[in-house]
Scaffold this motif. Structure first.
Motif, PDB file in Angstrom:
ATOM      1  N   SER A 268     -14.494  16.378  -9.380  1.00  0.00           N
ATOM      2  CA  SER A 268     -14.105  17.357  -8.362  1.00  0.00           C
ATOM      3  C   SER A 268     -13.017  16.848  -7.429  1.00  0.00           C
ATOM      4  CB  SER A 268     -15.329  17.774  -7.535  1.00  0.00           C
ATOM      5  OG  SER A 268     -15.845  16.682  -6.797  1.00  0.00           O
ATOM      6  N   VAL A 269     -12.838  15.523  -7.340  1.00  0.00           N
ATOM      7  CA  VAL A 269     -11.816  14.984  -6.430  1.00  0.00           C
ATOM      8  C   VAL A 269     -10.620  14.400  -7.170  1.00  0.00           C
ATOM      9  CG1 VAL A 269     -13.561  14.449  -4.699  1.00  0.00           C
ATOM     10  CG2 VAL A 269     -12.834  12.662  -6.272  1.00  0.00           C
ATOM     11  N   LEU A 270     -10.681  14.324  -8.491  1.00  0.00           N
ATOM     12  CA  LEU A 270      -9.565  13.725  -9.235  1.00  0.00           C
ATOM     13  C   LEU A 270      -8.287  14.531  -9.076  1.00  0.00           C
ATOM     14  CD1 LEU A 270     -11.248  12.509 -12.549  1.00  0.00           C
ATOM     15  CD2 LEU A 270     -10.713  11.206 -10.483  1.00  0.00           C
ATOM     16  N   GLY A 271      -8.426  15.823  -8.873  1.00  0.00           N
ATOM     17  CA  GLY A 271      -7.242  16.652  -8.658  1.00  0.00           C
ATOM     18  C   GLY A 271      -6.475  16.270  -7.414  1.00  0.00           C
ATOM     19  N   LEU A 272      -7.146  15.595  -6.475  1.00  0.00           N
ATOM     20  CA  LEU A 272      -6.473  15.140  -5.264  1.00  0.00           C
ATOM     21  C   LEU A 272      -5.568  13.945  -5.539  1.00  0.00           C
ATOM     22  CD1 LEU A 272      -9.564  15.205  -2.848  1.00  0.00           C
ATOM     23  CD2 LEU A 272      -7.729  16.894  -2.939  1.00  0.00           C
ATOM     24  N   PHE A 273      -5.932  13.143  -6.536  1.00  0.00           N
ATOM     25  CA  PHE A 273      -5.248  11.869  -6.763  1.00  0.00           C
ATOM     26  C   PHE A 273      -4.141  11.929  -7.807  1.00  0.00           C
ATOM     27  CE2 PHE A 273      -9.108  10.521  -4.699  1.00  0.00           C
ATOM     28  CZ  PHE A 273      -8.715   9.428  -3.947  1.00  0.00           C
ATOM     29  N   VAL A 274      -4.337  12.711  -8.866  1.00  0.00           N
ATOM     30  CA  VAL A 274      -3.368  12.715  -9.964  1.00  0.00           C
ATOM     31  C   VAL A 274      -1.947  13.059  -9.505  1.00  0.00           C
ATOM     32  CG1 VAL A 274      -2.768  13.779 -12.166  1.00  0.00           C
ATOM     33  CG2 VAL A 274      -5.140  13.142 -11.702  1.00  0.00           C
ATOM     34  N   PRO A 275      -1.752  14.001  -8.551  1.00  0.00           N
ATOM     35  CA  PRO A 275      -0.374  14.263  -8.101  1.00  0.00           C
ATOM     36  C   PRO A 275       0.331  13.044  -7.515  1.00  0.00           C
ATOM     37  CG  PRO A 275      -1.827  16.029  -7.401  1.00  0.00           C
ATOM     38  CD  PRO A 275      -2.708  14.950  -7.952  1.00  0.00           C
ATOM     39  N   VAL A 276      -0.455  12.076  -7.037  1.00  0.00           N
ATOM     40  CA  VAL A 276       0.151  10.866  -6.486  1.00  0.00           C
ATOM     41  C   VAL A 276       0.964  10.140  -7.546  1.00  0.00           C
ATOM     42  CG1 VAL A 276      -0.357   8.616  -5.430  1.00  0.00           C
ATOM     43  CG2 VAL A 276      -1.670  10.633  -4.748  1.00  0.00           C
ATOM     44  N   VAL A 277       0.570  10.296  -8.815  1.00  0.00           N
ATOM     45  CA  VAL A 277       1.304   9.660  -9.914  1.00  0.00           C
ATOM     46  C   VAL A 277       2.765  10.065  -9.872  1.00  0.00           C
ATOM     47  CG1 VAL A 277       1.534   9.492 -12.415  1.00  0.00           C
ATOM     48  CG2 VAL A 277      -0.734   9.488 -11.370  1.00  0.00           C
ATOM     49  N   LEU A 278       3.028  11.333  -9.603  1.00  0.00           N
ATOM     50  CA  LEU A 278       4.407  11.826  -9.578  1.00  0.00           C
ATOM     51  C   LEU A 278       5.224  11.111  -8.506  1.00  0.00           C
ATOM     52  CD1 LEU A 278       3.666  15.648  -9.928  1.00  0.00           C
ATOM     53  CD2 LEU A 278       4.107  13.981 -11.737  1.00  0.00           C
ATOM     54  N   VAL A 279       4.594  10.874  -7.354  1.00  0.00           N
ATOM     55  CA  VAL A 279       5.292  10.173  -6.274  1.00  0.00           C
ATOM     56  C   VAL A 279       5.552   8.721  -6.654  1.00  0.00           C
ATOM     57  CG1 VAL A 279       5.194   9.511  -3.841  1.00  0.00           C
ATOM     58  CG2 VAL A 279       4.220  11.691  -4.577  1.00  0.00           C
TER      59      VAL A 279
ATOM     60  N   SER B  97       0.838  -1.204   0.000  1.00  0.00           N
ATOM     61  CA  SER B  97       0.000   0.000   0.000  1.00  0.00           C
ATOM     62  C   SER B  97       0.871   1.252   0.000  1.00  0.00           C
ATOM     63  CB  SER B  97      -0.897   0.018   1.241  1.00  0.00           C
ATOM     64  OG  SER B  97      -1.703  -1.132   1.289  1.00  0.00           O
ATOM     65  N   SER B  98       0.507   2.203  -0.861  1.00  0.00           N
ATOM     66  CA  SER B  98       1.258   3.453  -0.933  1.00  0.00           C
ATOM     67  C   SER B  98       0.677   4.485   0.029  1.00  0.00           C
ATOM     68  CB  SER B  98       1.222   4.010  -2.355  1.00  0.00           C
ATOM     69  OG  SER B  98       1.749   5.324  -2.387  1.00  0.00           O
ATOM     70  N   PHE B  99       1.547   5.089   0.851  1.00  0.00           N
ATOM     71  CA  PHE B  99       1.104   6.125   1.782  1.00  0.00           C
ATOM     72  C   PHE B  99       0.722   7.413   1.059  1.00  0.00           C
ATOM     73  CE2 PHE B  99       1.674   4.517   6.026  1.00  0.00           C
ATOM     74  CZ  PHE B  99       2.439   3.378   5.824  1.00  0.00           C
ATOM     75  N   ALA B 100       1.142   7.549  -0.188  1.00  0.00           N
ATOM     76  CA  ALA B 100       0.808   8.751  -0.935  1.00  0.00           C
ATOM     77  C   ALA B 100      -0.697   8.868  -1.177  1.00  0.00           C
ATOM     78  CB  ALA B 100       1.551   8.750  -2.273  1.00  0.00           C
ATOM     79  N   PHE B 101      -1.417   7.763  -1.056  1.00  0.00           N
ATOM     80  CA  PHE B 101      -2.857   7.780  -1.287  1.00  0.00           C
ATOM     81  C   PHE B 101      -3.666   8.174  -0.049  1.00  0.00           C
ATOM     82  CE2 PHE B 101      -1.638   5.035  -4.852  1.00  0.00           C
ATOM     83  CZ  PHE B 101      -2.481   5.497  -5.857  1.00  0.00           C
ATOM     84  N   ILE B 102      -3.041   8.194   1.125  1.00  0.00           N
ATOM     85  CA  ILE B 102      -3.816   8.385   2.349  1.00  0.00           C
ATOM     86  C   ILE B 102      -4.579   9.709   2.352  1.00  0.00           C
ATOM     87  CG2 ILE B 102      -3.679   8.676   4.844  1.00  0.00           C
ATOM     88  CD1 ILE B 102      -1.386   6.696   4.878  1.00  0.00           C
ATOM     89  N   ALA B 103      -3.880  10.811   2.096  1.00  0.00           N
ATOM     90  CA  ALA B 103      -4.533  12.121   2.155  1.00  0.00           C
ATOM     91  C   ALA B 103      -5.666  12.254   1.141  1.00  0.00           C
ATOM     92  CB  ALA B 103      -3.499  13.224   1.970  1.00  0.00           C
ATOM     93  N   PRO B 104      -5.458  11.919  -0.145  1.00  0.00           N
ATOM     94  CA  PRO B 104      -6.586  12.038  -1.078  1.00  0.00           C
ATOM     95  C   PRO B 104      -7.739  11.105  -0.754  1.00  0.00           C
ATOM     96  CG  PRO B 104      -4.655  11.075  -2.163  1.00  0.00           C
ATOM     97  CD  PRO B 104      -4.206  11.591  -0.849  1.00  0.00           C
TER      98      PRO B 104
ATOM     99  N   LEU C 282      -8.385   4.276  -9.107  1.00  0.00           N
ATOM    100  CA  LEU C 282      -8.404   3.669 -10.441  1.00  0.00           C
ATOM    101  C   LEU C 282      -7.818   4.623 -11.483  1.00  0.00           C
ATOM    102  CD1 LEU C 282     -11.374   1.662 -11.950  1.00  0.00           C
ATOM    103  CD2 LEU C 282     -10.090   3.281 -13.325  1.00  0.00           C
ATOM    104  N   VAL C 283      -8.242   5.871 -11.464  1.00  0.00           N
ATOM    105  CA  VAL C 283      -7.742   6.847 -12.431  1.00  0.00           C
ATOM    106  C   VAL C 283      -6.235   7.039 -12.269  1.00  0.00           C
ATOM    107  CG1 VAL C 283      -7.816   9.282 -13.124  1.00  0.00           C
ATOM    108  CG2 VAL C 283      -9.944   8.041 -12.647  1.00  0.00           C
ATOM    109  N   THR C 284      -5.771   7.079 -11.021  1.00  0.00           N
ATOM    110  CA  THR C 284      -4.329   7.201 -10.766  1.00  0.00           C
ATOM    111  C   THR C 284      -3.573   6.049 -11.405  1.00  0.00           C
ATOM    112  OG1 THR C 284      -4.797   8.276  -8.647  1.00  0.00           O
ATOM    113  CG2 THR C 284      -2.569   7.411  -8.971  1.00  0.00           C
ATOM    114  N   GLY C 285      -4.103   4.844 -11.270  1.00  0.00           N
ATOM    115  CA  GLY C 285      -3.461   3.672 -11.857  1.00  0.00           C
ATOM    116  C   GLY C 285      -3.389   3.746 -13.371  1.00  0.00           C
ATOM    117  N   VAL C 286      -4.466   4.202 -13.982  1.00  0.00           N
ATOM    118  CA  VAL C 286      -4.484   4.321 -15.444  1.00  0.00           C
ATOM    119  C   VAL C 286      -3.438   5.329 -15.920  1.00  0.00           C
ATOM    120  CG1 VAL C 286      -5.872   5.054 -17.416  1.00  0.00           C
ATOM    121  CG2 VAL C 286      -6.901   3.614 -15.643  1.00  0.00           C
ATOM    122  N   VAL C 287      -3.369   6.468 -15.240  1.00  0.00           N
ATOM    123  CA  VAL C 287      -2.397   7.494 -15.624  1.00  0.00           C
ATOM    124  C   VAL C 287      -0.967   6.976 -15.443  1.00  0.00           C
ATOM    125  CG1 VAL C 287      -1.507   9.800 -15.112  1.00  0.00           C
ATOM    126  CG2 VAL C 287      -3.973   9.383 -15.083  1.00  0.00           C
ATOM    127  N   LEU C 288      -0.716   6.275 -14.324  1.00  0.00           N
ATOM    128  CA  LEU C 288       0.620   5.733 -14.072  1.00  0.00           C
ATOM    129  C   LEU C 288       1.004   4.715 -15.146  1.00  0.00           C
ATOM    130  CD1 LEU C 288       3.128   5.519 -12.290  1.00  0.00           C
ATOM    131  CD2 LEU C 288       1.927   3.784 -10.939  1.00  0.00           C
TER     132      LEU C 288
END
Length: 439
Positions: free
Chosen positions: A231-242, A86-93, A111-117
């Motif tokens: 409205s919440v996808l902006g919370l998750f996409v930055p996790v891709v960078l991590v 489990s990635s801790f980067a997902f906790i906050a979003p 799911l969207v984060t996974g697709v982008v990654l």
């Protein structure tokens, strides 16, 4: 190497000094199984911390973690040893999305984060990793990792307030285990601390076993259908960078320890982690990442055999088929989580500083200092920016700030020739001879 065959290293019983067991090698099967079980123990504490904090199902998280690990081995052609925990980067979003729109929307974000990654992985596989280093130099990557950890600090305090004594006992046990023990036990300090804190909570009557008692011994995990909300996808996409930074770092770490060039596998690693996170998002598991905890096991044993990871993945899959086991994990009380997260979130934050140090980031240069300084405050203070139905807050806004401000400042500084100027008097090298100040 053939996909599921490994050469025996030496006599299969010992690893001589100075040698390592390569990914395409193995020890005897009893020893390989033993090391695989160590990998399960190593990932256990951190992997289960995420669903406990986010109130996801530990059993479901373990299921997708196991499936993701086995898929990772297949996609990387059995050449890159890794466990996907489990990635801790997902906790906050996840916490933010769940609080506002429910668990299904948080799962959709995963799911969207996974697709982008996975898409990033395809690009890396085709053109290499240089563009990542240009877009996200160490000053930006370190800032993103740091603000993710420190943004979560209020969550640790909320848990601690519910049972301060248990939290202190848990944190103390983690600290003492870290400094008093060597080898695998020292690396499992968080798990040891959680066990000690759990016993303390039991003595104080803070553990509720009602759900555990009624849970069946064998059964499938509880799955959650994803729902999407822009409205919440902006919370998750930055996790891709991590996740990109973690996967690239993992490949380079294993390459350094095995003496093999594994760079051609970087794209496959990103694709594999992206698909594993996508699968988790399809069914309600936590997003995954390559685990540094398991690198510790490899460093301690000098065994980098992917055979051990097949054992770990299959073992984790078997454990995930027990609802009673999952409910046992969910009995961990808030006080224990408070003590553990106080350590974990601080460690995540300081991992960002570690990235700066290892890359020798020059904070005397304002092009490095200003983006990091501004982005950290934006992320830690949880600044919020609403645009129509979209809301960007905390980590998402801090990440965007770090990237945009850095690149804008770099371009302008090159144009004006100001990049070398110190940002403040404190960033100027001290004069060795005090008399120089009066001349």
């Amino acid at each position: 190497m053939d996909l599921l065959t490994w050469r025996l290293h030496g006599n299969g019983k010992h690893v001589p000094p100075g040698e390592v067991v390569a990914p395409d090698e193995r020890l005897t099967w009893p020893r390989t199984i033993g090391i695989g079980l160590q990998h399960i123990v190593a990932m256990f504490g951190a992997t289960f911390a995420v669903p406990l904090i986010t109130e996801f199902s530990p059993q479901t998280t373990l299921f997708f973690s196991a499936i993701g690990t086995l898929g990772f081995l297949l996609i990387t052609r059995n050449r890159l040893p890794s466990y996907l925990g489990s990635s801790f980067a997902f906790i906050a979003p996840i916490l933010a999305a769940t609080a506002s729109d429910g668990k299904a929307v948080a799962v959709g974000g995963i799911l969207v984060t996974g697709v982008v990654l996975a898409a990033v992985g395809v690009v890396v596989h085709l053109v290499g990793t240089h563009w990542i280093e240009v877009v996200m130099p160490p000053v930006v990557t370190g800032t993103i990792v740091a603000l993710i950890g420190f943004n979560l600090a209020p969550v640790a305090w909320q848990y601690t307030q519910q049972a301060p004594l248990t939290a202190i006992i848990t944190l103390t046990a983690i600290i003492l285990t870290t400094v008093l023990f060597r080898g695998i036990l020292g690396r499992l300090s968080i798990l040891v601390g959680v066990v000690v804190g759990y016993v303390a909570a039991l003595i104080q009557g803070q553990v509720d076993f009602s759900a555990f008692d009624s849970a069946p011994l064998v059964g499938l995990p509880d799955f959650v259908t994803p729902r999407f909300d822009a409205s919440v996808l902006g919370l998750f996409v930055p996790v891709v960078l991590v996740l990109v930074a973690e996967n690239v770092g993992h490949v380079k770490s294993v390459a350094a320890m095995t003496g093999r060039n594994l760079d051609p596998l970087t794209g496959r690693a990103l694709i594999a982690d992206g698909l594993a996170t996508t699968l988790a998002g399809l069914g309600g598991g936590s997003g995954t990442t390559t685990y540094a905890e398991n690198i510790g096991v490899m460093a301690a044993t000098r065994v980098y055999s992917t055979a051990a990871y097949w054992v770990a993945g299959l073992g984790a899959l078997l454990l995930s088929m027990s609802p009673k086991f999952g409910q046992l994990i969910q009995t961990v009380p808030a006080g224990v989580l408070g003590g553990a997260t106080t350590m974990l979130y601080g460690m995540i934050g300081l991992l960002g500083a570690r990235i700066w140090i290892q890359a020798k980031v020059d904070f005397g240069n304002p092009v490095n200092l200003v983006p990091a300084a501004v982005a950290l405050v934006v992320g830690i203070a949880n600044y919020t920016w609403v645009v129509g139905d979209l809301e960007f807050a905390g980590i998402a806004l801090g990440t965007a700030t770090a990237i945009v401000v850095f690149h804008v400042m770099r371009v302008l500084a090159r144009w004006r020739g100001t990049a070398a100027e110190p940002v403040s008097p404190t960033s100027v090298e001290p004069v060795e001879d005090a008399d120089e100040l009066t001349r």
